[in-house]
Design an enzyme around this catalytic site. Structure first.
Site, short mmCIF file in Angstrom:
data_model
loop_
_atom_site.label_atom_id
_atom_site.label_comp_id
_atom_site.label_asym_id
_atom_site.label_seq_id
_atom_site.Cartn_x
_atom_site.Cartn_y
_atom_site.Cartn_z
CG ASP A 1 -51.03 15.52 39.64
OD1 ASP A 1 -51.98 16.13 39.12
OD2 ASP A 1 -50.70 14.37 39.31
CE1 TYR B 1 -44.06 14.30 34.75
CE2 TYR B 1 -44.36 13.20 32.64
CZ TYR B 1 -44.76 14.15 33.58
OH TYR B 1 -45.85 14.94 33.32
#
Length: 445
Positions: free
Chosen positions: A156, A234
């Protein structure tokens, strides 16, 4: 306006007209020179030039950039027809070159980008910058569909990556003649890399400073950067402050395994119907980096795939636990979608500290030449120094601030402010459930 002012204005206009005429003449000269280069390229002279450069560069292609815009009607018509076939590419030139399917490992600092993907019509995106570089270097062989383009992660706005992976057809220096000894536009298969274009070096020369190619690998035609990925990892950075890290880690361990994460994501009922995901690793670590006694920490989470905003939602709840305003048991309650079918309303953790660390594949080994690797290290070191200089400037400004009356530190020790009026997650207003969202969508059809 006086007579003197009118005369001065007339002189300025005359000078501007003279400069404009000179620029127009120069444009004509450049167009004529560009036409000669295009003519040479169409006769495959570019291939001979590449051999003189050991077959590892694309300088000859860079010299054939699109001609400057002009009001010539025939030229505009010709360029329009070419753009309708493949925007920005001369098909007559590109068909003289081989192509091969490759995977590229990409890093980017996401702060200035509107996410990775370019479908949202917001610029700049990481993807749009990469395709600009592919077009400028003449490495691409078509648009996304024709080049069989795929990406592993769709990060994002503001999110960074050091291990993003994309796959697509790129132009190749290698040749594989067919039965008729025809080498026009053939597909290169296999794992041969000797004599190939140095994709890392070529692309990094034209990419912006906050995007870099870290390596490339030949892959089979059935490879997909998205669906061939075995696991994604992540990292989320944060300042430890007064957070209870052991409680956060104990709570985070509850995420390990396969669960329904609909209460830890932004639900997209129109496109996503399965919210079960498997998390295989969760850990919190501390680094040696400190700022006025505040230690930099990192959350690492690994799984086969993740939902929209899943990591940031997980981190937001963990911060509440670390601040002592939520218990560890809230994780169990939110993972139990029968007891908690609707997600409580809460803000996600900020996007800037989130990094797509790595994407794991079977039998994909990324390579980078020694020269490209050295140039990459120098660039990243320079970027680190530049950001440290910026940090030093902000720190000087901080020291220059007037001290608080009570002598307290100016720093906020927590990542999310602890407020006295905290409302427990399970007592908050909730969002519509998946079933309610689907019913609403069906009623509109």
């Amino acid at each position: 306006m006086s007579k003197e002012e009118r005369e001065m204005a007339g002189d300025v206009v005359a000078r501007l007209q003279s400069q404009l005429q000179s620029l127009q003449n120069r444009v004509k000269e450049l167009e004529a020179e560009n036409a000669k280069l295009v003519s040479q390229l169409s006769k495959c002279c570019c291939h001979k030039t590449e051999k003189m450069h050991n077959g590892s560069d694309v300088k000859c292609f860079n010299s054939s950039v699109a001609s400057p815009r002009t009001n010539n009607g025939d030229d505009e018509t010709r360029k329009k027809k070419a753009s309708e076939r493949i925007p920005g590419y001369n098909l007559e030139i590109m068909t003289h070159h081989s192509k091969r399917y490759v995977a590229l490992k990409v890093m980017y600092f996401g702060k200035r980008f509107y996410g990775f993907a370019s479908e949202a019509q917001m610029d700049p995106t990481v993807e749009s910058e990469i395709f600009k570089a592919l077009e400028k270097t003449r490495l691409s062989v078509g648009d996304k569909k024709e080049s069989l383009y795929s990406r592993c992660g769709r990060t994002d706005k503001g999110v960074s990556a050091v291990g993003q992976v994309i796959a697509l057809y790129l132009r190749s220096n290698l040749k594989e003649a067919d039965a008729n000894n025809n080498t026009s536009g053939e597909l290169i298969s296999g794992t041969q890399t000797e004599g190939e274009i140095d994709y890392v070096r070529v692309l990094n020369r034209v990419l912006p400073n906050d995007i870099r190619i870290l390596g490339w690998s030949p892959v089979s035609i059935d490879f997909s950067a998205r669906f061939s990925c075995l696991a994604r990892e992540y990292t989320y950075f944060f300042w430890g402050g007064n957070l209870n890290l052991p409680d956060m880690e104990n709570a985070g361990k509850k995420f390990i395994g396969e669960h329904d994460f609909r209460n830890f994501c932004k639900m997209d009922a129109a496109n996503v119907h399965n919210y079960r995901r498997r998390v295989t690793l969760f850990e919190i670590s501390s680094s040696n980096m400190r700022f006025e006694g505040n230690q930099l920490c990192a959350i690492k989470v690994k799984g086969s795939a993740f939902l929209w905003h899943q990591v940031r939602c997980m981190v937001a709840v963990l911060f509440m636990i670390g601040q002592g305003v939520e218990s560890i048991d809230v994780i169990d309650a939110l993972l139990d979608t029968e007891k908690t079918p609707r997600k409580p309303q809460y803000a996600m953790a900020p996007e800037i500290p989130l990094v797509l660390q790595s994407c794991h594949f079977e039998d994909v080994n990324f390579i980078c030449s020694s020269d490209s690797g050295q140039a990459l290290r120098i660039h990243l070191e320079n970027e680190c120094r530049a950001y440290q200089l910026q940090s030093a400037i902000f720190h000087e400004a901080l020291l220059s601030c007037l001290p608080l009356a009570n002598g307290k530190s100016l720093l906020n020790e927590g990542t999310i402010k602890k407020v006295a009026s905290h409302v427990p997650l399970l007592s908050r207003p909730t969002e519509p459930s998946y079933e309610e969202r689907c019913a609403k969508l069906n009623s509109r059809r």
